[in-house]
Design a protein around this motif. Structure first.
Motif, PDB file in Angstrom:
ATOM      1  N   LYS A 186       0.824  -1.207   0.000  1.00  0.00           N
ATOM      2  CA  LYS A 186       0.000   0.000   0.000  1.00  0.00           C
ATOM      3  C   LYS A 186       0.859   1.259   0.000  1.00  0.00           C
ATOM      4  O   LYS A 186       0.580   2.227  -0.738  1.00  0.00           O
ATOM      5  N   THR A 187       1.908   1.256   0.794  1.00  0.00           N
ATOM      6  CA  THR A 187       2.784   2.424   0.870  1.00  0.00           C
ATOM      7  C   THR A 187       3.628   2.562  -0.385  1.00  0.00           C
ATOM      8  O   THR A 187       3.869   3.679  -0.867  1.00  0.00           O
ATOM      9  N   ALA A 188       4.073   1.443  -0.936  1.00  0.00           N
ATOM     10  CA  ALA A 188       4.836   1.504  -2.190  1.00  0.00           C
ATOM     11  C   ALA A 188       3.994   2.130  -3.296  1.00  0.00           C
ATOM     12  O   ALA A 188       4.484   2.956  -4.077  1.00  0.00           O
ATOM     13  N   LYS A 189       2.718   1.749  -3.360  1.00  0.00           N
ATOM     14  CA  LYS A 189       1.825   2.319  -4.376  1.00  0.00           C
ATOM     15  C   LYS A 189       1.610   3.813  -4.123  1.00  0.00           C
ATOM     16  O   LYS A 189       1.593   4.619  -5.074  1.00  0.00           O
ATOM     17  N   LEU A 190       1.462   4.207  -2.868  1.00  0.00           N
ATOM     18  CA  LEU A 190       1.312   5.617  -2.522  1.00  0.00           C
ATOM     19  C   LEU A 190       2.512   6.422  -2.999  1.00  0.00           C
ATOM     20  O   LEU A 190       2.363   7.488  -3.610  1.00  0.00           O
ATOM     21  N   LEU A 191       3.721   5.916  -2.725  1.00  0.00           N
ATOM     22  CA  LEU A 191       4.932   6.620  -3.133  1.00  0.00           C
ATOM     23  C   LEU A 191       5.019   6.713  -4.654  1.00  0.00           C
ATOM     24  O   LEU A 191       5.340   7.764  -5.210  1.00  0.00           O
ATOM     25  N   THR A 192       4.733   5.611  -5.315  1.00  0.00           N
ATOM     26  CA  THR A 192       4.795   5.578  -6.776  1.00  0.00           C
ATOM     27  C   THR A 192       3.846   6.598  -7.385  1.00  0.00           C
ATOM     28  O   THR A 192       4.192   7.305  -8.343  1.00  0.00           O
ATOM     29  N   ASP A 193       2.653   6.694  -6.833  1.00  0.00           N
ATOM     30  CA  ASP A 193       1.647   7.613  -7.370  1.00  0.00           C
ATOM     31  C   ASP A 193       1.913   9.070  -7.000  1.00  0.00           C
ATOM     32  O   ASP A 193       1.308   9.971  -7.593  1.00  0.00           O
ATOM     33  N   SER A 194       2.807   9.300  -6.036  1.00  0.00           N
ATOM     34  CA  SER A 194       2.988  10.650  -5.505  1.00  0.00           C
ATOM     35  C   SER A 194       4.212  11.376  -6.036  1.00  0.00           C
ATOM     36  O   SER A 194       4.362  12.574  -5.778  1.00  0.00           O
ATOM     37  N   ILE A 195       5.096  10.676  -6.746  1.00  0.00           N
ATOM     38  CA  ILE A 195       6.336  11.325  -7.181  1.00  0.00           C
ATOM     39  C   ILE A 195       6.477  11.237  -8.702  1.00  0.00           C
ATOM     40  O   ILE A 195       5.925  10.329  -9.332  1.00  0.00           O
ATOM     41  N   PRO A 196       7.214  12.172  -9.304  1.00  0.00           N
ATOM     42  CA  PRO A 196       7.296  12.238 -10.762  1.00  0.00           C
ATOM     43  C   PRO A 196       8.366  11.357 -11.393  1.00  0.00           C
ATOM     44  O   PRO A 196       8.433  11.266 -12.615  1.00  0.00           O
ATOM     45  N   VAL A 197       9.212  10.712 -10.587  1.00  0.00           N
ATOM     46  CA  VAL A 197      10.253   9.850 -11.146  1.00  0.00           C
ATOM     47  C   VAL A 197       9.869   8.396 -10.924  1.00  0.00           C
ATOM     48  O   VAL A 197       9.055   8.083 -10.044  1.00  0.00           O
ATOM     49  N   PRO A 198      10.437   7.467 -11.707  1.00  0.00           N
ATOM     50  CA  PRO A 198      10.070   6.056 -11.554  1.00  0.00           C
ATOM     51  C   PRO A 198      10.479   5.483 -10.207  1.00  0.00           C
ATOM     52  O   PRO A 198      11.501   5.864  -9.631  1.00  0.00           O
ATOM     53  N   THR A 199       9.682   4.554  -9.725  1.00  0.00           N
ATOM     54  CA  THR A 199      10.059   3.736  -8.575  1.00  0.00           C
ATOM     55  C   THR A 199      10.370   2.330  -9.085  1.00  0.00           C
ATOM     56  O   THR A 199       9.715   1.831  -9.995  1.00  0.00           O
ATOM     57  N   ILE A 200      11.367   1.718  -8.480  1.00  0.00           N
ATOM     58  CA  ILE A 200      11.777   0.361  -8.850  1.00  0.00           C
ATOM     59  C   ILE A 200      11.736  -0.463  -7.571  1.00  0.00           C
ATOM     60  O   ILE A 200      12.504  -0.208  -6.641  1.00  0.00           O
ATOM     61  N   GLY A 201      10.833  -1.425  -7.516  1.00  0.00           N
ATOM     62  CA  GLY A 201      10.584  -2.134  -6.272  1.00  0.00           C
ATOM     63  C   GLY A 201      11.321  -3.450  -6.150  1.00  0.00           C
ATOM     64  O   GLY A 201      11.622  -4.117  -7.140  1.00  0.00           O
ATOM     65  N   ILE A 202      11.619  -3.811  -4.900  1.00  0.00           N
ATOM     66  CA  ILE A 202      12.080  -5.149  -4.574  1.00  0.00           C
ATOM     67  C   ILE A 202      11.423  -5.525  -3.255  1.00  0.00           C
ATOM     68  O   ILE A 202      11.564  -4.833  -2.251  1.00  0.00           O
ATOM     69  N   GLY A 203      10.629  -6.569  -3.293  1.00  0.00           N
ATOM     70  CA  GLY A 203       9.886  -6.962  -2.105  1.00  0.00           C
ATOM     71  C   GLY A 203       8.735  -6.038  -1.783  1.00  0.00           C
ATOM     72  O   GLY A 203       8.364  -5.893  -0.619  1.00  0.00           O
ATOM     73  N   CYS A 204       8.133  -5.411  -2.811  1.00  0.00           N
ATOM     74  CA  CYS A 204       7.025  -4.467  -2.611  1.00  0.00           C
ATOM     75  C   CYS A 204       5.715  -4.972  -3.212  1.00  0.00           C
ATOM     76  O   CYS A 204       4.744  -4.220  -3.304  1.00  0.00           O
ATOM     77  N   GLY A 205       5.672  -6.224  -3.649  1.00  0.00           N
ATOM     78  CA  GLY A 205       4.463  -6.755  -4.268  1.00  0.00           C
ATOM     79  C   GLY A 205       4.376  -6.394  -5.739  1.00  0.00           C
ATOM     80  O   GLY A 205       5.187  -5.633  -6.264  1.00  0.00           O
ATOM     81  N   ASP A 206       3.370  -6.958  -6.387  1.00  0.00           N
ATOM     82  CA  ASP A 206       3.210  -6.770  -7.835  1.00  0.00           C
ATOM     83  C   ASP A 206       2.446  -5.488  -8.153  1.00  0.00           C
ATOM     84  O   ASP A 206       1.433  -5.178  -7.524  1.00  0.00           O
ATOM     85  N   GLY A 207       2.928  -4.755  -9.155  1.00  0.00           N
ATOM     86  CA  GLY A 207       2.195  -3.625  -9.697  1.00  0.00           C
ATOM     87  C   GLY A 207       2.175  -2.380  -8.854  1.00  0.00           C
ATOM     88  O   GLY A 207       1.411  -1.453  -9.143  1.00  0.00           O
TER      89      GLY A 207
END
Length: 255
Positions: A186-207
């Motif tokens: 949930k927090t990874a998605k929040l961060l991804t949706d809130s910033i203008p640069v790409p996020t690259i996840g590891i251990g953050c779930g799918d999508g």
């Protein structure tokens, strides 16, 4: 020499095809991964564990990182080549810039460092020196000793807010992307949706991020003694290596 056009292309992928990233620590692996079409090769300080046999990343030095970055760079990958700044190599702006320049001279297109708000000045100094920077938030492997282990991050609203403040600070300082490690979905998605640069996840779930990074030894099963719970092996080469070596021993022994 850094290739800032690669960093620009990475930035443009924020709303495009998800970014695929894998660690690479040597020339042949880098060639094979690049031939497979991986977008980003990370010479991670994870090499301390899966290559050098240390218990964690806190034993990795600049000498280690330069040696392995140069090896990967000799593969001349089309992928963006990202190298970690190891622990205590970016404690002050001048030191961080000097070490980032060394990694760039070894072949890195960009460097990665851990931390949020308190790293903004360090990041800005490196970016101002002409070297792209990728941030790293969430679980920070270089702090595993002081934190007493590996823990999921962003589990409470307060933790999520802290991560968001950190992300905004390092975006403002000029990062091209941010790695999120072991951040709850949930927090990874929040961060991804809130910033203008790409996020690259590891251990953050799918999508929940704009891309994904994996440790290559987890992907291919070449380090079977420890596999993170979030790892998704695609093959298992360890038994094949043992089998091949066993056949070799038998052939030589039989004379």
């Amino acid at each position: 020499m850094t290739d800032t056009s690669k960093s620009a292309n990475l930035r443009l992928r924020k709303n495009g095809r998800p970014i695929s990233a894998l660690t690479a620590y040597d020339y042949p692996t880098a060639r094979l991964l690049d031939e497979a079409g991986v977008d980003l090769l990370l010479v991670g300080d994870s090499l301390g564990m899966v290559v050098l046999g240390f218990p964690d990343t806190t034993h990795v030095t600049m000498e280690h990182m330069l040696h392995h970055t140069a090896a990967v760079a000799r593969a001349k990958p089309k992928a963006l080549l990202l190298a970690d700044l190891p622990i205590h190599s970016y404690d002050a702006p001048d030191q961080a810039v000097a070490n980032a320049k060394l990694l760039a001279a070894a072949g890195a297109d960009a460097v990665k460092l851990e931390g949020g708000v308190h790293q903004a000045g360090i990041i800005r100094a490196i970016v101002d020196a002409g070297i792209p920077v990728i941030g790293h938030l969430g679980m920070l492997p270089q702090r595993v000793v002081e934190e007493g282990g590996y823990r999921k991050k962003g589990k409470t609203p307060e933790q999520a807010d802290e991560l968001l403040r950190g992300a905004q600070a390092i975006v403002g300082a000029g990062v091209s992307a941010i790695v999120l490690e072991s951040v709850v979905p949930k927090t990874a998605k929040l961060l991804t949706d809130s910033i203008p640069v790409p996020t690259i996840g590891i251990g953050c779930g799918d999508g929940n991020c704009d891309g994904e990074v994996a440790v290559v030894t987890d992907l291919i099963g070449s380090f079977p003694w420890f596999v993170p719970p979030f790892a998704r092996p695609e093959t298992d080469v360890a038994p094949l290596i043992r089998q091949a070596a066993g056949k070799y021993v038998a052939r030589v022994s039989e004379g």
